[in-house]
Design a protein around this motif. Structure first.
Motif, short mmCIF file in Angstrom:
data_model
loop_
_atom_site.label_atom_id
_atom_site.label_comp_id
_atom_site.label_asym_id
_atom_site.label_seq_id
_atom_site.Cartn_x
_atom_site.Cartn_y
_atom_site.Cartn_z
N ASP A 265 0.83 -1.19 0.00
CA ASP A 265 0.00 0.00 0.00
C ASP A 265 0.87 1.25 0.00
O ASP A 265 1.98 1.23 0.53
CB ASP A 265 -0.91 0.01 1.24
CG ASP A 265 -1.90 -1.14 1.23
OD1 ASP A 265 -2.32 -1.55 0.13
OD2 ASP A 265 -2.25 -1.63 2.32
N ALA B 14 -4.80 2.06 -6.20
CA ALA B 14 -3.97 1.21 -5.35
C ALA B 14 -2.75 0.69 -6.12
O ALA B 14 -2.61 0.93 -7.32
CB ALA B 14 -4.78 0.04 -4.82
N GLN C 48 -5.53 1.38 1.99
CA GLN C 48 -4.96 1.36 0.64
C GLN C 48 -4.66 2.75 0.10
O GLN C 48 -3.67 2.94 -0.61
CB GLN C 48 -5.90 0.63 -0.31
CG GLN C 48 -6.01 -0.85 -0.03
CD GLN C 48 -7.07 -1.52 -0.88
OE1 GLN C 48 -7.81 -0.88 -1.62
NE2 GLN C 48 -7.16 -2.84 -0.77
#
Length: 144
Positions: A22, A47, A139
Motif C-alpha cells: 500500500d 492502489a 490502501q
C-alpha cells in the motif's frame, strides 16, 4: 533487418511495472471542497498495481456527475468534500468509460478504487470499485 527494428517495440509492449504494498499516507492529497464542512467525503484512489506498461501508465480522467475532478494516478488520492447524498463517479480513457453510483451519509467517507482493466492494450478501459472504509483508508493512505 526488419526484425531488428521491431524488437524494441515488441519489448516495450511486454514491459510490466509493479508497486509493492500500500502507498504511504499522502501528506498532501488533492482536496476539492471547502474546509472540513460538510463533513462527508468521497476518496478516489489508485492502489498498487502490477501489469502491462499501458495499464499502469494510463491515468483515467475522473468526473463527479459531469464535472471534471482530475485523473486517477497511483499514490495521488483525490478527496472530494461534499454534502451527504447520492452521486455518480465517472472514469474515462480512450478505450471506454465507466460510472459508479456512490451514496455518502452525513459525516461518512466513501472510498472508490480506480484503475484500468488488465489488458495488453496501449489504452485500456477504466474501472471504479467501491471499497469498504477500513480497506479504502489503508490502501489510499487517507484517513477520515
Amino acid at each position: 533487418m526488419k526484425h531488428i527494428l521491431l524488437l524494441p517495440f515488441l519489448l516495450s509492449a511486454c514491459a510490466a511495472t509493479l508497486q509493492v504494498g500500500d502507498p504511504a499516507p499522502d501528506p498532501t492529497p488533492t482536496i476539492i471542497g471547502e474546509g472540513s464542512d460538510p463533513g462527508s467525503a468521497i476518496v478516489i484512489y489508485r492502489a498498487s498495481e502490477a501489469g502491462f506498461l499501458g495499464n499502469v501508465a494510463t491515468n483515467p480522467a475522473l468526473f463527479l456527475g459531469e464535472r471534471s475532478m482530475g485523473t486517477c494516478r497511483i499514490g495521488a488520492p483525490l478527496v472530494i468534500r461534499l454534502a451527504p447524498g447520492d452521486y455518480v463517479i465517472g472514469a474515462i480513457t480512450q478505450a471506454g468509460q465507466t460510472r459508479e453510483a456512490v451514496s455518502v451519509a452525513d459525516g461518512q467517507t466513501a472510498y472508490v478504487r480506480c484503475g484500468t482493466t488488465a489488458s495488453p492494450s496501449l489504452t485500456p478501459p477504466p474501472f471504479l470499485d467501491p471499497v469498504e472504509a477500513s480497506a479504502g483508508a489503508r490502501q489510499s493512505g487517507v484517513r477520515p
